[in-house]
Design an enzyme around this catalytic site. Structure first.
Site, PDB file in Angstrom:
ATOM      1  N   SER A  53      60.225 -17.220   6.954  1.00 21.77           N
ATOM      2  CA  SER A  53      59.782 -16.094   7.764  1.00 21.77           C
ATOM      3  C   SER A  53      59.256 -16.551   9.118  1.00 21.77           C
ATOM      4  O   SER A  53      58.920 -17.716   9.320  1.00 21.77           O
ATOM      5  CB  SER A  53      58.677 -15.319   7.042  1.00 21.77           C
ATOM      6  OG  SER A  53      59.050 -15.038   5.723  1.00 21.77           O
ATOM      7  N   GLN A  54      59.163 -15.556  10.002  1.00 21.27           N
ATOM      8  CA  GLN A  54      58.622 -15.766  11.349  1.00 21.27           C
ATOM      9  C   GLN A  54      57.123 -16.078  11.244  1.00 21.27           C
ATOM     10  O   GLN A  54      56.413 -15.390  10.507  1.00 21.27           O
ATOM     11  CB  GLN A  54      58.828 -14.426  12.048  1.00 21.27           C
ATOM     12  CG  GLN A  54      58.601 -14.349  13.484  1.00 21.27           C
ATOM     13  CD  GLN A  54      58.988 -12.960  13.993  1.00 21.27           C
ATOM     14  OE1 GLN A  54      59.679 -12.198  13.311  1.00 21.27           O
ATOM     15  NE2 GLN A  54      58.523 -12.628  15.168  1.00 21.27           N
TER      16      GLN A  54
END
Ligand code: SAH
Length: 205
Positions: A53-54
């Site tokens: 994920s970011q």
């Protein structure tokens, strides 16, 4: 430092979360050709067709989960192990599960290398939770289901919090926070997000 500055500007203000994120280098969790982009605020491909994920989304989810040192946490969707590593700096114990045994093996190698001894990783279909270890103080789901899975709601402790993306996988999903009270559950919508889907059963590798 620049990484932390970027996180602050995206709404991560909890200093415990920022400190935990400062302690965990993202680079070892991003392998191969994308490793040199580890400090950019974007999701990146990992093995088994999944994504890490970011960082700003990891930060916002961790902040929304409001983890304390006393908490036993379940993460569904180990992926690279990056989110679990950050949770391990804030919680008493972290259980993390993924349906791909290769991802669990590679994440566990990173936990060992970083001496993160309070994480237990397992290959399992996390939509059923981990009944043997329940109840959990906190549950974080990092793959999107159409609705909060019943077994996960059932494995929340009274007063517990679960943060998860809900919605159809090819649409924008909502990050929601569920709080369990004596008499039921409260649901709060936090922001739009986009995650890979929560898939039934175990993966092929
Ligand atoms: N938290 C991860 C990113 C997760 S990507 C990180 O920090 O890198 C979502 C992960 O959820 C994928 O690895 C996928 O294999 C896993 N997943 C999807 N459905 C699942 C299920 N039913 N049970 C367990 N893991 C699942």
């Amino acid at each position: 430092m620049q990484f932390l500055f970027a996180l602050r500007s995206k709404g991560i203000t909890d200093t415990r979360v920022l400190t935990a994120m400062e302690q965990i280098d993202r680079a070892p969790f991003v392998k191969g050709i994308f490793a040199d982009r580890a400090y950019e605020d974007m999701p990146l491909p990992i093995a088994c067709g999944q994504t890490i994920s970011q960082p700003s989304v990891v930060g916002l989810m961790t902040q929304a989960l409001d983890v304390s040192r006393r908490d036993k946490v379940l993460e569904v969707g180990t992926g690279s192990g990056y989110q679990a590593a950050i949770l391990s700096k804030l919680a008493r114990r972290v259980y993390t599960v993924d349906r791909h045994k290769r991802l669990v093996r590679e994440a566990q190698a990173n936990f060992d290398a970083l001496d993160l001894a309070n994480i237990t990783s397992m290959t399992a279909d996390g939509s059923f939770g981990l009944p043997d270890q329940a109840p959990f103080d906190r549950i974080l789901v990092t793959a999107a289901a159409e609705d909060p899975p019943g077994p996960l709601l059932a494995q929340m402790r009274i007063g517990g919090i679960m943060v998860l993306p809900v919605g159809q996988s090819d649409h924008v999903q909502s990050l929601i926070r569920v709080t369990r009270h004596e008499t039921g559950f409260d649901y709060e919508e936090l922001r739009p997000v986009r995650f890979v889907p929560l898939v039934e059963g175990l993966g092929s590798e």
